[in-house]
Motif scaffolding. Structure first.
Motif, PDB file in Angstrom:
ATOM      1  N   ALA A   1       0.840  -1.199   0.000  1.00  0.00           N
ATOM      2  CA  ALA A   1       0.000   0.000   0.000  1.00  0.00           C
ATOM      3  C   ALA A   1       0.876   1.250   0.000  1.00  0.00           C
ATOM      4  CB  ALA A   1      -0.919   0.004   1.210  1.00  0.00           C
ATOM      5  N   MET A   2       0.498   2.219  -0.815  1.00  0.00           N
ATOM      6  CA  MET A   2       1.195   3.505  -0.883  1.00  0.00           C
ATOM      7  C   MET A   2       0.195   4.627  -0.663  1.00  0.00           C
ATOM      8  SD  MET A   2       3.908   3.643  -4.009  1.00  0.00           S
ATOM      9  CE  MET A   2       4.514   5.255  -3.585  1.00  0.00           C
ATOM     10  N   ASP A   3       0.535   5.559   0.211  1.00  0.00           N
ATOM     11  CA  ASP A   3      -0.289   6.741   0.413  1.00  0.00           C
ATOM     12  C   ASP A   3       0.269   7.852  -0.471  1.00  0.00           C
ATOM     13  OD1 ASP A   3      -1.774   8.869   1.190  1.00  0.00           O
ATOM     14  OD2 ASP A   3      -1.439   8.638   3.341  1.00  0.00           O
ATOM     15  N   CYS A   4      -0.357   8.056  -1.608  1.00  0.00           N
ATOM     16  CA  CYS A   4       0.150   9.051  -2.561  1.00  0.00           C
ATOM     17  C   CYS A   4       0.028  10.469  -2.017  1.00  0.00           C
ATOM     18  CB  CYS A   4      -0.620   8.943  -3.875  1.00  0.00           C
ATOM     19  SG  CYS A   4      -0.492   7.313  -4.658  1.00  0.00           S
ATOM     20  N   GLY A   5      -0.870  10.681  -1.069  1.00  0.00           N
ATOM     21  CA  GLY A   5      -1.046  12.013  -0.514  1.00  0.00           C
ATOM     22  C   GLY A   5       0.132  12.478   0.311  1.00  0.00           C
ATOM     23  N   SER A   6       0.946  11.542   0.812  1.00  0.00           N
ATOM     24  CA  SER A   6       2.081  11.916   1.665  1.00  0.00           C
ATOM     25  C   SER A   6       3.383  12.030   0.888  1.00  0.00           C
ATOM     26  CB  SER A   6       2.247  10.874   2.783  1.00  0.00           C
ATOM     27  OG  SER A   6       2.565   9.601   2.248  1.00  0.00           O
ATOM     28  N   LEU A   7       3.337  11.795  -0.431  1.00  0.00           N
ATOM     29  CA  LEU A   7       4.557  11.826  -1.243  1.00  0.00           C
ATOM     30  C   LEU A   7       4.863  13.234  -1.733  1.00  0.00           C
ATOM     31  CD1 LEU A   7       4.085   8.687  -3.541  1.00  0.00           C
ATOM     32  CD2 LEU A   7       5.604   8.896  -1.568  1.00  0.00           C
TER      33      LEU A   7
ATOM     34  N   VAL B   1     -11.291  19.983  11.964  1.00  0.00           N
ATOM     35  CA  VAL B   1     -10.921  20.465  10.634  1.00  0.00           C
ATOM     36  C   VAL B   1     -10.993  19.341   9.608  1.00  0.00           C
ATOM     37  CG1 VAL B   1      -9.035  21.408   9.249  1.00  0.00           C
ATOM     38  CG2 VAL B   1      -9.503  22.343  11.511  1.00  0.00           C
ATOM     39  N   LEU B   2     -10.530  18.158   9.976  1.00  0.00           N
ATOM     40  CA  LEU B   2     -10.608  17.013   9.059  1.00  0.00           C
ATOM     41  C   LEU B   2     -12.051  16.718   8.673  1.00  0.00           C
ATOM     42  CD1 LEU B   2      -7.951  14.632  10.649  1.00  0.00           C
ATOM     43  CD2 LEU B   2      -7.845  15.593   8.348  1.00  0.00           C
ATOM     44  N   ARG B   3     -12.950  16.787   9.638  1.00  0.00           N
ATOM     45  CA  ARG B   3     -14.369  16.555   9.338  1.00  0.00           C
ATOM     46  C   ARG B   3     -14.910  17.622   8.389  1.00  0.00           C
ATOM     47  NH1 ARG B   3     -16.201  15.408  15.575  1.00  0.00           N
ATOM     48  NH2 ARG B   3     -15.775  13.170  15.636  1.00  0.00           N
TER      49      ARG B   3
ATOM     50  N   VAL C   1     -13.450  19.276   6.103  1.00  0.00           N
ATOM     51  CA  VAL C   1     -12.966  19.141   4.717  1.00  0.00           C
ATOM     52  C   VAL C   1     -13.089  17.704   4.227  1.00  0.00           C
ATOM     53  CG1 VAL C   1     -11.395  21.090   4.946  1.00  0.00           C
ATOM     54  CG2 VAL C   1     -10.561  18.791   5.468  1.00  0.00           C
ATOM     55  N   ASN C   2     -13.959  16.940   4.919  1.00  0.00           N
ATOM     56  CA  ASN C   2     -14.207  15.551   4.497  1.00  0.00           C
ATOM     57  C   ASN C   2     -12.922  14.731   4.459  1.00  0.00           C
ATOM     58  OD1 ASN C   2     -15.873  13.444   3.765  1.00  0.00           O
ATOM     59  ND2 ASN C   2     -15.734  13.885   1.572  1.00  0.00           N
ATOM     60  N   PHE C   3     -12.032  14.985   5.450  1.00  0.00           N
ATOM     61  CA  PHE C   3     -10.775  14.257   5.627  1.00  0.00           C
ATOM     62  C   PHE C   3      -9.820  14.408   4.442  1.00  0.00           C
ATOM     63  CE2 PHE C   3     -12.908  12.598   9.233  1.00  0.00           C
ATOM     64  CZ  PHE C   3     -11.932  12.118  10.094  1.00  0.00           C
ATOM     65  N   ASN C   4      -9.945  15.510   3.723  1.00  0.00           N
ATOM     66  CA  ASN C   4      -8.971  15.824   2.681  1.00  0.00           C
ATOM     67  C   ASN C   4      -7.756  16.432   3.381  1.00  0.00           C
ATOM     68  OD1 ASN C   4      -7.478  17.458   0.725  1.00  0.00           O
ATOM     69  ND2 ASN C   4      -9.138  16.966  -0.684  1.00  0.00           N
TER      70      ASN C   4
ATOM     71  N   ALA D   1      -4.366  20.551   6.053  1.00  0.00           N
ATOM     72  CA  ALA D   1      -3.058  21.123   6.361  1.00  0.00           C
ATOM     73  C   ALA D   1      -3.033  22.627   6.069  1.00  0.00           C
ATOM     74  CB  ALA D   1      -1.972  20.405   5.559  1.00  0.00           C
ATOM     75  N   GLU D   2      -3.686  23.035   4.966  1.00  0.00           N
ATOM     76  CA  GLU D   2      -3.736  24.461   4.619  1.00  0.00           C
ATOM     77  C   GLU D   2      -4.488  25.251   5.686  1.00  0.00           C
ATOM     78  OE1 GLU D   2      -5.502  24.650   0.790  1.00  0.00           O
ATOM     79  OE2 GLU D   2      -3.772  23.813  -0.261  1.00  0.00           O
ATOM     80  N   ILE D   3      -5.642  24.730   6.126  1.00  0.00           N
ATOM     81  CA  ILE D   3      -6.445  25.421   7.133  1.00  0.00           C
ATOM     82  C   ILE D   3      -5.696  25.509   8.460  1.00  0.00           C
ATOM     83  CG2 ILE D   3      -8.563  25.274   8.525  1.00  0.00           C
ATOM     84  CD1 ILE D   3      -9.908  24.029   6.053  1.00  0.00           C
ATOM     85  N   LEU D   4      -5.001  24.422   8.827  1.00  0.00           N
ATOM     86  CA  LEU D   4      -4.259  24.386  10.092  1.00  0.00           C
ATOM     87  C   LEU D   4      -2.931  25.127  10.015  1.00  0.00           C
ATOM     88  CD1 LEU D   4      -4.979  20.629  10.913  1.00  0.00           C
ATOM     89  CD2 LEU D   4      -5.817  22.584  12.225  1.00  0.00           C
ATOM     90  N   ASN D   5      -2.576  25.564   8.790  1.00  0.00           N
ATOM     91  CA  ASN D   5      -1.337  26.313   8.572  1.00  0.00           C
ATOM     92  C   ASN D   5      -0.097  25.492   8.943  1.00  0.00           C
ATOM     93  OD1 ASN D   5       0.062  28.552   7.654  1.00  0.00           O
ATOM     94  ND2 ASN D   5       0.137  29.516   9.688  1.00  0.00           N
ATOM     95  N   ILE D   6      -0.109  24.226   8.559  1.00  0.00           N
ATOM     96  CA  ILE D   6       1.048  23.343   8.735  1.00  0.00           C
ATOM     97  C   ILE D   6       1.252  22.576   7.439  1.00  0.00           C
ATOM     98  CG2 ILE D   6       0.821  23.071  11.245  1.00  0.00           C
ATOM     99  CD1 ILE D   6      -0.640  20.462  10.785  1.00  0.00           C
TER     100      ILE D   6
END
Length: 473
Positions: free
Chosen positions: A203-209, A440-442, A444-447, A452-457
């Motif tokens: 399994a690869m999480d493409c969102g973290s690459l 925040v995750l809720r 943005v539907n866990f996007n 990360a943009e909203i949390l400024n990290i």
């Protein structure tokens, strides 16, 4: 006109149900005992039986066994109190279509009955299947695991059917669903029911690459091929050779990496960065996304040719809020896992907790439910989960009122009371961080990119914090 048999020794309940269903176009017969019910079944044909679990002369288990044996064309719905829910779940495994808990809600009754009759009719119209071989039985058994719970809802049954259809093939699969709906668990189930089950599932999480690391992670690299390449690295395609490669959040890949992926998928060969040798691949690819890839194609963010390479078979996962009583099946499953993890013996949920779980909308889906149950198990001192172990937004479920003998819901939530203040600043800070990230995750539907943009990290920091707070499960 559809025929329904009601079996209930509470005359008032049977009478109210009979009047309600008659007004909605059904022909209804009532019986107060199991023996009386089977006299009716001998002489009449019924589309559906509504049976109270507790009767004077027998119980729902015995009624179900006999109906399944002697009148298989008749569907069965169990009527039960909250204290009998575990037994109701067992009855579903024995062949009941569904169960309805008291107090009875008119809309729920009518919806469940219509779906049951529709399902039963479809089964009657389907040609008889050949007997299952031991191999088929073993394959179906492997669908249910710690990662994927087979539910009783229509959506869950359809999902299992799709897994059974596509698993034995080599089709590439796109799994589409909201974050937290269990896309990786479905991918694993497809792998475990294929002839690749003894080979790797990677399994690869493409969102973290990051763009810089993606090529190395996918294809590997040779020692010295770039600054920092201190040794040879085997990429995920090689690691999955012979088995299945699962790409989660595939829509987050950069356009350049998509082009490189297309070549690898088309040619079934991979070459490590800095290498000259091409390695033959035999890899099944399953991808998952919570975004609309057609929109991404129109916006120039996703390659259409790559989409069609992946989209040999599509599976749409329903959100948890559309899976009805599956919520309780999953909650029970996660409670067992939490007991094993924590060494606890929490065996049940209070009626108030059950109602809260069923009423809540679950924006974080199965992932959110799992985390809620794990935390509830940790906070529960006895054997039964109480309302105080749930987050306030879940425990503040809708109040009810009575109408024509049935209980219906009002959209009015219980007042929110302030949390107990903490003197430990470290714990308070951790709790505040957990609640903020989850909120925040809720939203943005866990996007994770948007969160990360909203949390400024940055995304990496978000992933680390999610892991620390057990929000990555």
């Amino acid at each position: 006109m559809k025929n329904i048999l009601i079996i209930d020794d509470e005359v008032n309940v049977a009478t109210l149900l009979s009047k309600f269903l008659t007004r909605n176009g059904f022909h209804v017969t009532t019986a107060s005992t199991g023996s009386g019910a089977f006299e009716y079944l001998k002489n009449n044909t019924y589309n559906l039986v509504l049976c109270d679990f507790r009767l004077e002369d027998t119980d729902g288990r015995e009624i179900l066994k006999k109906i399944r044996s002697e009148y298989p064309q008749t569907g069965v719905i169990i009527i039960t109190g909250y204290s009998d829910i575990k037994m109701a779940v067992e009855l579903i495994k024995m062949g009941a279509y569904d169960y309805i808990t008291k107090p009875l809600y008119p809309d729920e009754i009518l919806t469940t009955i219509n779906k049951a009759i529709e399902t039963q009719q479809a089964l009657m119209d389907t040609p008889p299947e050949t007997p299952e071989t031991p191999e088929v039985r073993e394959r179906k058994k492997s669908i249910a695991s710690n990662d994927f719970v087979v539910g009783s809802s229509r959506a869950s049954k359809e999902l299992v059917h799709q897994i059974e259809l596509v698993a034995p093939t080599n089709y590439s699969v796109i799994i589409i669903g909201e974050s937290g709906t269990g896309k990786e668990s479905v991918a694993k189930s497809i792998h475990m029911n294929s002839n690749r089950r003894d080979k790797p599932f990677i399994a690869m999480d493409c969102g973290s690459l990051t763009k810089e690391l993606a090529g190395s992670e996918f294809f590997g690299h040779e020692k010295g091929s770039f600054t920092g390449a201190l040794g040879t690295k085997i990429g995920h395609f090689e690691l999955a050779n012979g088995g299945t490669l699962f790409l989660d959040e595939v829509a987050n890949l950069s356009y350049d990496i998509q082009a490189a992926l297309l070549r690898t998928v088309q040619e079934r060969k991979v070459r490590r960065i800095g290498g000259t040798k091409e390695i033959d691949l035999d890899v099944r690819i399953i991808v998952a996304t919570n975004e609309n890839l057609q929109d991404a194609i129109r916006n120039g963010k996703f390659r259409e040719d790559l989409y069609h390479r992946f989209n040999e078979f599509g599976i749409n996962l329903p959100p948890l809020r559309e899976r009805g009583k599956d919520i309780l099946l999953l909650a029970d499953h996660f409670l067992e896992l939490a007991n094993e993890e924590l060494g606890r013996n929490v065996t049940s949920f209070s009626p108030e907790v059950i109602e809260s779980l069923l009423n809540y909308r679950w924006p974080g889906n199965i992932r959110e439910l799992k985390n809620v149950i794990r935390r509830a198990a940790l906070l529960t001192e006895g054997t039964e989960v109480q309302t105080k172990a749930l987050p306030l937004e879940i425990s503040s479920y809708n109040k009810t009122q009575t109408y024509e003998g049935f209980t219906i819901q009002n959209q009015q939530s219980a007042p929110v009371t302030p949390a107990t203040p903490r003197n430990d600043l470290k714990n308070a800070a951790m709790e505040a961080e957990y609640e903020t990230i989850l909120r925040v995750l809720r939203e943005v539907n866990f996007n994770k990119t948007k969160a990360a943009e909203i949390l400024n990290i940055d995304r990496k920091t978000l992933y680390n914090k999610m892991k620390a707070n057990n929000l990555d499960k």
